[in-house]
Each structure stands twice: as C-alpha cells, then as structure tokens.
Scaffold this active site. Sequence first.
Site: not given
Length: 559
Positions: A74, A76, A97, A108, A276, A304, A384, A412
Amino acid sequence: MAEVKSDIEIARAARKKQIQEIGAKIGIPTEHLLPYGHDKAKVSAEFIKSVKGNKDGKLILVTAINPTPAGEGKTTTTVGLGDGLNRIGKKAIVCIREASLGPNFGVKGGAAGGGYAQVVPMEDMNLHFTGDFHAITTAHNLLSALIDNHIYWGNELGIDTRRVAWRRVMDMNDRALREIICSLGGVANGYPREGGFDITVASEVMAILCLATDLKDLEKRLGDIIVAYRRDKSPVYARDLKADGAMAVLLKDAMQPNLVQTLENNPAFVHGGPFANIAHGCNSVVATTTALKLADYVVTEAGFGADLGAEKFFDIKCRKAGLKPAAAVIVATVRAMKMNGGVKKEDLGKENIEAVKKGCLNLGRHIENVKQFGVPAVVAINHFTTDTETEIQAMKDFVKAQGAEAILCKHWAQGSAGIEDLAKKVVEIAESGASQFSPLYPDEMPLFEKVNTIVKRIYRGDEAIADKSIRDQLHAWEQAGYGNLPVCMAKTQYSFSTDPNLRGAPTGHTVPVREVRLSAGAGFVVIICGEVMTMPGLPKAPSSEKIFLNEVGQIEGLF
C-alpha cells in the site's frame, strides 16, 4: 537475469537533492524549513498559516484489501502514484505516516515504500527520524507522572486510584508491560495501583497531534483528555492537573510536518503515525491540509485494509477536518488473492486461477465498502514477477463485474514509469467530480448504534455484542455530552471479523466488544473488539535479530 536489488540497496543508491530544493518545488522558502541534516526538514507553523487561503488540490486516498503475509504494497503504491502523477505533469505531494519502532523490530518491517517507489532517507524514517515519536511518548508519560505525583501529594482533586484511566506508553512491542502494578516499595513511592502500557502509536496524544489543526487546538485537546474519575464517577481532566501547557511545549516541534523526498525527488510529508487496528490510522491533518494548499494532487494512505483504515479516514479524519476525497485507490495483489482463496504462502508461486477468483471476494467487498461513502474507486494490482497473465486477467474481469477498473502497476520495479496508467485514471476520476463523499453515519446517532452500523455495513456481521457494563458506559458518556463523537474500532486487521484466521469475505459473524475507552481530547470513542492488543508482543524470531551495522557502519536488515 539481472540481480534484483533489495529495498535498502536501492534507497542507499538514491540521488537525493538538498531538502531546500524539494521545498522550493512546492513553494516553501528556505527560511520556513527547519532542516534536520541535508535531506529532511520541518515546515514552520508560520508558513502553514500563510497558505491557509490557497485553493485546495484534490485528495486521493490509497487503501487496500485486508493484509496478508503475502504482502500488498500500500505504501509502495502511495509513493509510486505520487511519482506517477508528477511524471504526467501534475503537481503532487505524498502524505504518509511515520514508522513505529515496535513493528520495525517485530514482524512488519519498515514503512517507507519499496523497490523504486520509496521515500528517503529510509533508514532515518524507520528509526528515530526527527524525534516526533519520542516527543509524543514523553508528553504522554509526563501526564502519567503528574497523575501519580498529584495523588502522592494529597490528591486534592479526589482522584479514585481504582479509576485512573491513563496508561503509560512506549514505542516498542513489549507484552510484559501490558498490565503492571506501579508505586511499589513503600510510602516514599506513592500508593500502589494497577496500571499498564500501550504502544506509543495507540496513545491518545498521538491521535491528538494527528487531528489538531494548530498549536492552540493541540493545547485545548490535550486539556480535554480524561485521565481518571472521582468516587462519584465525575471526570478529572489533564487541564485539572495543569498538564496541558507543558505537554504542548514538548510537542511544539513535533506538530510541524516533516518534508522528505521520493527516490524521484518529489516532495513527501511524513507526519504522525497512529496504528489503524487500534487507533485512527492516518497521517496528520496538518500535513494533509497543508499539502492540499500546495499541490494539484495529494496522495495519502490509511493503514491496513479499507475496513479499518479507510473507514476511519472517512468517518474520523475527513469528518473532523472537513476533507472531501476525490477518489480512492484499493491496492491488491494476485498473491494476496490466492492467499484469501486458501493457498498457503509457500505455494503462492504456482498459478491458481480458481484461488484468485475465490480470493477476489475480499477485494469485492472493499470496493463495495468504499463506494458506500460516495467515493469512486479504482483497483491497483501491485505486480509481482510470479503473477501470470491469466491470473491478472481474472482479477481484472472480477473488478470489471463490480463496476470498477483494475490497473496493473509495476512501480516497484520501474518507478513512476510503471504506474502512469493508474495516475491517468486517478486524474480522470478526480476531474470528473464524481465523488459525492459523506460519512457512514450521522454525528447524532447513539454510540452503540454507530458500532453496529460499522459491523453490519462494513464488516457484514450480524451485530456487535457487549456486556451491560459496556453499554451502560457508552450511555453514561452520551449523557455527559460525548454521544456525537465518532467511534474508532480497534480490531484485527487480518479479517472482516474478529477472527484473524477468517479470510475472504465472511458474513453472519458477531463482533464482541471487550472494552471501550473515551478519547475526549482526540474526539472519538475507542471500541476494542475481540482479542486485539493495544500493546503488541514480539514474535518468536523478531526482525531485530537480523538488524546490525556492517563493516562500514551502514544499517543492514532493516527492510
């Protein structure tokens, strides 16, 4: 095949510009930047005040499906979309954030994006950065110290020591501190009582900093914090302890948004960091509203999945700050669809069309939920290399059947060049004026009804269940004048239900409410559901085991 560089190697190779140059791109003069080294700076309160009359740009929310161990990307995508909008000629700022040390050293990992869609300096952002979290921790614990000190020196306010509601905080995962006994050791140390610690990102002070509009508003909100109750159950406020002034002093610099840059030298505000799943999960109102005065487009994220972050972004942040989002992007991956469809993590590399289709039910519900707020949504398929054309097409077909569009994004690996299509679609939606944003429930709805509205309309559960004591507490807060506040659901991020193992799109479940907390300063009521913890623990093999300094003093293993 060319070697794929790690996120930290890519970040280290970045050609950063001086932060004054980044500020100049969006009209911030050098004298209004307070630099922390060469590549990050705080933006002065004077400058923020000076642009309040500017016209607002368009606000784009990036949210996602429920997170899975397969990864969604998210942040990224948020960073990539900001770069993509700049690439197609729009003046865009990213607002995200700050990272908590707890997850960095836990499970994480970092929170600065990934691949060629990152915010830098990545190491600084994921560690102490500009000290904002330390200031928040200190201001919070100053209040804790003042409460126990007041009780020690005679308790003039008549605080019932059994009803001290203010817990301490630290920015680390430490389950041993969840429940503690403090003031042991005899008369000199005060009166023993039960207490506990939350993680700093769950602190009401963090929420206040992220929702306050300026220093004056910050100080008022800090004063409004309810720290304890008397024997007659009347509240004791932080201002009764004369704590608000000193707390605001500690937070004076932390209130100023941090300016950094993406790998492509585009501006990014990184400020505040409430979780969140246990807080409201959005960056600061000050950063977002300032960015809107300086750019055509502001891309921000909410933590999230859309059931948590987006719901709170809409129902708490937008409601309180008067924000009107123009569009939403829902991030999903083929891998996560397969995981929601029942595939194990080790088997995600194998093509499985049926699992993709089955897992898409989770994505479909998030699309429906975002639309309930009147905000048009587009799906970003974060690519991916193991994704097959057939799997991608299955996702696109599913989303099309939901009345939306899914766009393959390769930011990415390719940076802004890989996300141009999404940037163009976002502009098309935003310029169309299709957004008819409104929150899910009205202010005047009773508190437990607000909870049930979220449970039924967002989680698709049958109902929220709570003991009589919890319902009575909510009713008492309504009688005290807090009934018009929004509710902030604290719940597992992994499922629409309170069972983290229940993936997909479950229905018919009940949502048990374990505890409720009034955050009178932040302006919401926290509803703690199921087994979610406000102080996480570390896993058996925490990420910290792989973090070290190499021979040349560089940080390894942080990402």
